[in-house]
Design a protein around this motif. Structure first.
Motif, PDB file in Angstrom:
ATOM      1  N   THR A   1       2.926   1.637  -3.797  1.00 34.73           N
ATOM      2  CA  THR A   1       1.411   2.123  -4.232  1.00 34.73           C
ATOM      3  C   THR A   1       1.539   3.582  -4.299  1.00 34.73           C
ATOM      4  OG1 THR A   1       0.277   0.553  -4.505  1.00 34.73           O
ATOM      5  CG2 THR A   1      -0.838   1.802  -5.077  1.00 34.73           C
TER       6      THR A   1
ATOM      7  N   VAL B   1      -0.418  -1.768 -11.721  1.00 31.05           N
ATOM      8  CA  VAL B   1      -0.370  -1.288 -10.142  1.00 31.05           C
ATOM      9  C   VAL B   1      -1.564  -2.205  -9.850  1.00 31.05           C
ATOM     10  CG1 VAL B   1      -0.744  -0.182  -8.286  1.00 31.05           C
ATOM     11  CG2 VAL B   1       1.525   0.634  -9.965  1.00 31.05           C
ATOM     12  N   TYR B   2      -3.298  -2.091 -10.874  1.00 33.38           N
ATOM     13  CA  TYR B   2      -4.229  -1.755 -10.644  1.00 33.38           C
ATOM     14  C   TYR B   2      -3.968  -3.726 -10.333  1.00 33.38           C
ATOM     15  CZ  TYR B   2      -8.876  -2.919 -11.355  1.00 33.38           C
ATOM     16  OH  TYR B   2     -10.204  -3.375 -11.303  1.00 33.38           O
TER      17      TYR B   2
ATOM     18  N   THR C   1      -5.204   3.053  -2.143  1.00 35.72           N
ATOM     19  CA  THR C   1      -3.354   3.494  -1.727  1.00 35.72           C
ATOM     20  C   THR C   1      -3.307   4.578  -3.524  1.00 35.72           C
ATOM     21  OG1 THR C   1      -2.584   1.847  -1.805  1.00 35.72           O
ATOM     22  CG2 THR C   1      -2.726   2.823   0.535  1.00 35.72           C
ATOM     23  N   VAL C   2      -4.104   3.822  -4.348  1.00 32.24           N
ATOM     24  CA  VAL C   2      -3.964   4.346  -5.656  1.00 32.24           C
ATOM     25  C   VAL C   2      -4.613   5.360  -5.998  1.00 32.24           C
ATOM     26  CG1 VAL C   2      -4.436   4.054  -8.171  1.00 32.24           C
ATOM     27  CG2 VAL C   2      -3.906   2.321  -6.905  1.00 32.24           C
TER      28      VAL C   2
ATOM     29  N   ASN D   1       0.477  -1.022  -0.361  1.00 34.54           N
ATOM     30  CA  ASN D   1      -0.191   0.001   0.270  1.00 34.54           C
ATOM     31  C   ASN D   1       1.228   0.990  -0.091  1.00 34.54           C
ATOM     32  OD1 ASN D   1       0.772  -0.902   2.540  1.00 34.54           O
ATOM     33  ND2 ASN D   1      -0.935  -0.264   3.111  1.00 34.54           N
TER      34      ASN D   1
ATOM     35  N   LEU E   1     -12.328   3.609 -10.844  1.00 31.85           N
ATOM     36  CA  LEU E   1     -11.219   3.052 -11.165  1.00 31.85           C
ATOM     37  C   LEU E   1     -10.990   3.570 -12.621  1.00 31.85           C
ATOM     38  CD1 LEU E   1      -8.531   1.046  -8.707  1.00 31.85           C
ATOM     39  CD2 LEU E   1      -8.115   3.389 -10.009  1.00 31.85           C
TER      40      LEU E   1
ATOM     41  N   LEU F   1       0.084   2.038 -14.184  1.00 26.51           N
ATOM     42  CA  LEU F   1      -1.589   2.629 -13.514  1.00 26.51           C
ATOM     43  C   LEU F   1      -1.441   0.932 -13.543  1.00 26.51           C
ATOM     44  CD1 LEU F   1      -2.723   4.041 -10.825  1.00 26.51           C
ATOM     45  CD2 LEU F   1      -3.896   5.158 -12.837  1.00 26.51           C
TER      46      LEU F   1
ATOM     47  N   ILE G   1       3.542   5.577  -8.133  1.00 27.84           N
ATOM     48  CA  ILE G   1       2.504   6.153  -8.705  1.00 27.84           C
ATOM     49  C   ILE G   1       2.773   8.048  -8.460  1.00 27.84           C
ATOM     50  CG2 ILE G   1      -0.438   6.953  -8.573  1.00 27.84           C
ATOM     51  CD1 ILE G   1      -1.068   4.091  -8.254  1.00 27.84           C
TER      52      ILE G   1
ATOM     53  N   TYR H   1      -5.290  -1.429  -0.927  1.00 28.67           N
ATOM     54  CA  TYR H   1      -4.731  -1.304  -1.832  1.00 28.67           C
ATOM     55  C   TYR H   1      -5.574  -0.430  -3.082  1.00 28.67           C
ATOM     56  CZ  TYR H   1      -1.598  -5.285  -0.414  1.00 28.67           C
ATOM     57  OH  TYR H   1      -0.601  -5.664   0.363  1.00 28.67           O
ATOM     58  N   PHE H   2      -6.863   0.195  -2.654  1.00 27.70           N
ATOM     59  CA  PHE H   2      -7.561   0.717  -3.828  1.00 27.70           C
ATOM     60  C   PHE H   2      -7.528   1.780  -3.664  1.00 27.70           C
ATOM     61  CE2 PHE H   2     -10.129  -3.646  -6.188  1.00 27.70           C
ATOM     62  CZ  PHE H   2      -8.997  -3.586  -6.517  1.00 27.70           C
TER      63      PHE H   2
ATOM     64  N   ASN I   1      -2.262  -5.291  -7.303  1.00 23.07           N
ATOM     65  CA  ASN I   1      -2.585  -5.146  -6.031  1.00 23.07           C
ATOM     66  C   ASN I   1      -3.883  -6.160  -5.805  1.00 23.07           C
ATOM     67  OD1 ASN I   1      -1.132  -3.062  -5.588  1.00 23.07           O
ATOM     68  ND2 ASN I   1      -2.849  -1.425  -5.275  1.00 23.07           N
TER      69      ASN I   1
END
Length: 448
Positions: free
Chosen positions: A73, A87-88, A144-145, A70, A203, A84, A77, A141-142, A91
């Motif tokens: 990320t 990362v998606y 922190t994107v 996290n 997202l 991106l 990013i 995890y999402f 994660n």
């Protein structure tokens, strides 16, 4: 230096994101306190204590097993070093696998240690709450994107959705269907699920991301773990520092005592919301800034003002603690007021420490935070083991404040060593800050 002090587009963006985060966090706090009030009044201190212990188990497992991905990320990013969609994909896959591992580990903990730490807690509800883990990992995890993208509108809305979702399902399961503690646990699971659905939708809508298992990158995984583990150990140790007391109270005392302490702790943490709002914005900002001068100026400005603001809030909270607790939670939680008074000075110092920690991590030196966090856990554990049996809940609150104070002193020393900034520059409010307040107030008056 004058150029740094100008309100550039980047600085305006930082202030705007901080204010946006703060406003959404205030909404989150109101919903969170409402949730606390509903659960506290319906479940009572003993039920509230059981709920806190049950939901703490998956939260500890989540914090222990994220591997720092996290944090990585946000870092990668912010720097724009990884695609991106990569990362998606990573994660989702890693979050799913780690959640499965955490469910297995949690089942082992319940089977072998439930009699020691969860003696009065229904074991079936402990197992049930583990089902929240897949959604909790993906949520972490999402979120922190969006934090790495500095898209704080969605980042903060997601936090509100999570709390609002839990509250809504509590209304359904606890208030309407009268499922009691079981309903509260189901609401906890459902709230995290709704949050994940919301972030996946955003997202896909905003960034056209599509999941493809073949898009998993071993190279990025190795990079993210290598960077993230340092921050991960620090974050997990910090988390234990704040939460280990709940397990210890459950071990030395009874579940109703956990409920009394958690009520004070939750209120205290929510009073430090302004610092958390700015801190969330600061980390990706510092990671993206290239000049030391601008980094030092920005963090010093934020740190000294957060210190002043949180101490004012802590003082106000100390004065109204009893009325606040009794009005919200009822007479049965009156003992929480004294605990809140003991905790608040430490929470104020903790707020500033978070700002400095995120600056240090954003400079690529998370290991400094890690070493201090490990010390804090051991020191806090020792204090609690000595003070809880002797002074009960007051000993637990005192342990927290002493630990926060010692940690604060060490952290300001570390920050000075890393940046060479004089102490007064990042701890004491300046006349220019007061002018800044006047300008903000004047602009708000003109706007409204």
């Amino acid at each position: 230096m004058g150029a740094v002090l100008d309100m550039s587009d980047d600085n305006r963006s930082f202030v705007r994101n901080s204010f946006l985060t703060f406003s959404r966090q205030v909404t989150n706090i109101v919903i969170g306190i409402l949730l606390l009030v509903v659960l506290a009044r319906i479940l009572g201190p003993a039920g509230q204590g059981k709920y806190s212990l049950i939901t703490l188990l998956p939260t500890v497992l989540l914090t222990f097993l994220t591997l720092g991905i996290n944090t990585s990320t946000i870092y990668y990013i912010s720097k724009g070093e990884v695609k991106l969609n990569t990362v998606y994909n990573n994660n989702i896959i890693i979050g799913t696998l780690l959640s499965i591992v955490s469910i297995g580990l949690g089942a082992v903990v319940i089977f072998f240690f439930s009699e020691k730490f969860f003696n009065e807690t229904p074991h079936v509800l402990l197992y049930l709450c583990l089902l929240a883990l897949p959604f909790m990992f993906l949520r972490e995890y999402f979120q922190t994107v969006f934090q790495g993208l500095q898209d704080f509108k969605v980042f903060n809305t997601a936090m509100v959705v999570n709390q609002l979702g839990i509250l809504a399902f509590v209304a359904v399961f606890v208030l309407i269907f009268r499922l009691g503690l079981e309903g509260a646990i189901l609401a906890f699971i459902a709230g995290n699920l709704i949050n994940v659905v919301y972030m996946v939708y955003q997202l896909k809508k905003r960034h056209k991301l599509r999941f493809d298992i073949r898009g998993f990158s071993w190279e990025y995984f190795r990079k993210s773990v290598k960077y993230g583990l340092k921050a991960h150990i620090s974050n997990f140790a910090s988390f234990l520092n704040y939460r280990i007391v709940i397990f210890l109270i459950g071990f030395f005392m009874v579940d109703s005592a956990v409920g009394i302490y958690v009520t004070a702790m939750n209120i205290g943490e929510r009073l430090a919301i302004f610092a958390a709002s700015v801190s969330n914005v600061l980390y990706p900002k510092i990671a993206a800034i290239e000049t030391e001068e601008e980094r030092n100026h920005l963090t010093s400005l934020v740190s000294r003002n957060i210190l002043a603001i949180t101490f004012v809030i802590a003082l106000a909270g100390t004065l109204i603690a009893k009325d606040l607790i009794v009005t919200l939670f009822g007479e049965q939680y009156e003992n929480s007021a004294n605990l809140l008074r003991i905790i608040l000075p430490g929470v104020a110092l903790l707020s500033v420490e978070k700002i400095l920690s995120n600056d240090i991590a954003g400079r690529g030196k998370p290991e400094l935070n890690m070493y201090l966090s490990i010390f804090n856990v051991l020191f806090n554990l020792l204090l609690n083991v000595v003070l809880i049996p002797k002074y009960g809940l007051n000993g637990a609150a005192l342990s927290a404040t002493i630990t926060y104070f010692v940690s604060f002193v060490v952290k300001i020393f570390l920050y000075k060593k890393v940046t060479n900034e004089p102490y007064h520059r990042f701890l004491l409010v300046k006349k220019s800050d007061l002018r800044l307040y006047k300008n903000v107030i004047r602009k708000l008056k003109l706007r409204y």
